[in-house]
Design an enzyme around this catalytic site. Structure first.
Site, PDB file in Angstrom:
ATOM      1  N   ASP A  65       0.843  -1.198   0.000  1.00 53.55           N
ATOM      2  CA  ASP A  65       0.000   0.000   0.000  1.00 53.55           C
ATOM      3  C   ASP A  65       0.880   1.252   0.000  1.00 53.55           C
ATOM      4  O   ASP A  65       0.716   2.157  -0.832  1.00 53.55           O
ATOM      5  CB  ASP A  65      -0.892  -0.058   1.243  1.00 53.55           C
ATOM      6  CG  ASP A  65      -1.948   1.012   1.279  1.00 53.55           C
ATOM      7  OD1 ASP A  65      -2.415   1.431   0.212  1.00 53.55           O
ATOM      8  OD2 ASP A  65      -2.320   1.423   2.396  1.00 53.55           O
TER       9      ASP A  65
HETATM   10  C1  LIG Z   1     -10.477   6.615  -4.072  1.00 54.67           C
HETATM   11  C2  LIG Z   1     -11.437   7.806  -3.904  1.00 54.67           C
HETATM   12  C3  LIG Z   1     -10.646   9.129  -3.916  1.00 54.67           C
HETATM   13  C4  LIG Z   1     -12.368   7.795  -5.104  1.00 54.67           C
HETATM   14  O1  LIG Z   1     -13.426   8.695  -4.847  1.00 54.67           O
HETATM   15  P1  LIG Z   1     -13.817   9.876  -5.840  1.00 54.67           P
HETATM   16  O2  LIG Z   1     -12.769  10.928  -5.830  1.00 54.67           O
HETATM   17  O3  LIG Z   1     -15.213  10.282  -5.513  1.00 54.67           O
HETATM   18  O4  LIG Z   1     -13.714   9.237  -7.278  1.00 54.67           O
HETATM   19  P2  LIG Z   1     -14.729   8.268  -8.037  1.00 54.67           P
HETATM   20  O5  LIG Z   1     -15.503   7.387  -7.100  1.00 54.67           O
HETATM   21  O6  LIG Z   1     -15.499   9.115  -9.006  1.00 54.67           O
HETATM   22  O7  LIG Z   1     -13.679   7.347  -8.820  1.00 54.67           O
HETATM   23  C5  LIG Z   1     -12.860   7.869  -9.862  1.00 54.67           C
HETATM   24  C6  LIG Z   1     -12.644   6.745 -10.852  1.00 54.67           C
HETATM   25  O8  LIG Z   1     -11.908   5.701 -10.171  1.00 54.67           O
HETATM   26  C7  LIG Z   1     -12.681   4.491 -10.145  1.00 54.67           C
HETATM   27  N1  LIG Z   1     -12.521   3.867  -8.831  1.00 54.67           N
HETATM   28  C8  LIG Z   1     -12.484   4.482  -7.627  1.00 54.67           C
HETATM   29  N2  LIG Z   1     -12.321   3.582  -6.654  1.00 54.67           N
HETATM   30  C9  LIG Z   1     -12.261   2.369  -7.262  1.00 54.67           C
HETATM   31  C10 LIG Z   1     -12.109   1.049  -6.793  1.00 54.67           C
HETATM   32  N3  LIG Z   1     -11.953   0.775  -5.484  1.00 54.67           N
HETATM   33  N4  LIG Z   1     -12.094   0.046  -7.686  1.00 54.67           N
HETATM   34  C11 LIG Z   1     -12.219   0.306  -9.021  1.00 54.67           C
HETATM   35  N5  LIG Z   1     -12.375   1.542  -9.530  1.00 54.67           N
HETATM   36  C12 LIG Z   1     -12.397   2.553  -8.660  1.00 54.67           C
HETATM   37  C13 LIG Z   1     -14.135   4.937 -10.386  1.00 54.67           C
HETATM   38  O9  LIG Z   1     -14.874   3.890 -10.970  1.00 54.67           O
HETATM   39  C14 LIG Z   1     -13.923   6.112 -11.333  1.00 54.67           C
HETATM   40  O10 LIG Z   1     -13.692   5.622 -12.625  1.00 54.67           O
HETATM   41  P3  LIG Z   1     -14.205   6.407 -13.938  1.00 54.67           P
HETATM   42  O11 LIG Z   1     -13.478   7.730 -13.945  1.00 54.67           O
HETATM   43  O12 LIG Z   1     -13.819   5.511 -15.076  1.00 54.67           O
HETATM   44  O13 LIG Z   1     -15.682   6.568 -13.768  1.00 54.67           O
HETATM   45  C15 LIG Z   1     -12.269   7.701  -2.583  1.00 54.67           C
HETATM   46  O14 LIG Z   1     -13.090   6.557  -2.646  1.00 54.67           O
HETATM   47  C16 LIG Z   1     -11.394   7.632  -1.359  1.00 54.67           C
HETATM   48  O15 LIG Z   1     -10.910   8.646  -0.886  1.00 54.67           O
HETATM   49  N6  LIG Z   1     -11.200   6.419  -0.809  1.00 54.67           N
HETATM   50  C17 LIG Z   1     -10.365   6.243   0.361  1.00 54.67           C
HETATM   51  C18 LIG Z   1      -8.908   6.088  -0.073  1.00 54.67           C
HETATM   52  C19 LIG Z   1      -8.052   5.590   1.045  1.00 54.67           C
HETATM   53  O16 LIG Z   1      -8.354   5.728   2.205  1.00 54.67           O
HETATM   54  N7  LIG Z   1      -6.920   4.993   0.635  1.00 54.67           N
HETATM   55  C20 LIG Z   1      -5.968   4.516   1.600  1.00 54.67           C
HETATM   56  C21 LIG Z   1      -5.052   5.635   2.051  1.00 54.67           C
HETATM   57  S1  LIG Z   1      -4.123   6.354   0.695  1.00 54.67           S
HETATM   58  C1  LIG Z   2       0.243  11.197   1.081  1.00 54.56           C
HETATM   59  C2  LIG Z   2       1.065  10.034   0.539  1.00 54.56           C
HETATM   60  C3  LIG Z   2       0.257   8.791   0.291  1.00 54.56           C
HETATM   61  C4  LIG Z   2       1.131   7.691  -0.206  1.00 54.56           C
HETATM   62  C5  LIG Z   2       0.434   6.389  -0.263  1.00 54.56           C
HETATM   63  C6  LIG Z   2      -0.086   5.950   1.064  1.00 54.56           C
HETATM   64  C7  LIG Z   2      -0.863   4.704   0.934  1.00 54.56           C
HETATM   65  C8  LIG Z   2      -1.946   4.571   1.974  1.00 54.56           C
HETATM   66  O1  LIG Z   2      -1.909   5.235   3.020  1.00 54.56           O
HETATM   67  O2  LIG Z   2      -2.856   3.780   1.775  1.00 54.56           O
END
Ligand SMILES: CC(C)(COP(=O)(O)OP(=O)(O)OC[C@H]1O[C@@H](n2cnc3c(N)ncnc32)[C@H](O)[C@@H]1OP(=O)(O)O)[C@@H](O)C(=O)NCCC(=O)NCCS
Ligand SMILES: CCCCCCCC(=O)O
Length: 160
Positions: free
Chosen positions: A78
């Protein structure tokens, strides 16, 4: 008793990569204790600019006796694959991470995490990576990263 120092040096044509200067100092879960008993990490770019990490899995990452917890390998994927996207110029968060565990990873050895940017499409950045040592692959992962707006990126990276 503290663990002895470990050799996290990179290959001859790698250059050290300063993750906090790019994304801030928040990535403590994996990178936060460089002399601790969980992970010890050092980041590099290879000659092509792709992100590489040398990582020591310490005793606090244990899952099966003497071996790394699968979640500890997923956490490394990640962080490293998300960071690989940032290092390639894409401010992202991780939307999806698929990990294949290929071999049990013995604790207290230094392994390499390789990464490559596979593709970009709209806001989607696909990153692939693997945790390996020599010819042994411990885990492989595909990571879907989603770009975020500039203001959100600046806030995440502590540059607002
Ligand atoms: C990822 C995230 C930013 C997407 O939300 P958003 O900005 O509203 O964007 P969308 O839902 O419109 O997604 C954008 C695109 O990515 C795709 N997508 C987003 N999440 C996805 C997933 N888990 N699997 C597959 N596709 C995904 C969508 O289908 C969309 O595709 P398109 O442009 O072809 O329609 C949001 O769900 C988020 O913040 N999640 C938490 C992330 C997190 O905590 N990560 C760990 C720490 S870094
Ligand atoms: C702001 C930097 C983010 C780098 C990736 C972190 C991945 C995660 O937290 O899931």
């Amino acid at each position: 008793m503290p663990m002895p120092p470990v050799d996290l040096s990179g290959e001859a044509n790698w250059t050290e990569f300063d993750a906090p200067s790019l994304v801030g100092a928040s990535l403590r879960f994996v990178s936060g204790e460089p002399e601790g008993d969980r992970y010890r990490v050092r980041y590099y770019r290879n000659a092509d600019g792709a992100l590489r990490a040398r990582i020591w899995f310490g005793p606090e990452t244990e899952g099966p006796p003497g071996h790394a917890h699968g979640g500890s390998m997923a956490a490394v994927m990640d962080e490293v694959l998300g960071l690989a996207a940032w290092a390639a110029g894409y401010p992202i968060v991780v939307g999806n991470l698929n990990v294949d565990f290929r071999n049990l990873l013995p604790l207290q050895q230094v392994v390499t995490v390789e990464s490559e940017i596979l593709s970009t499409s709209g806001r989607k950045v696909m990153v692939r990576g693997r945790i390996c040592k020599g010819d042994t692959v411990y885990a492989e992962a595909d990571c879907l990263c989603i770009t975020i707006p500039e203001q959100a990126a600046a806030e995440l990276a502590g540059k607002h």
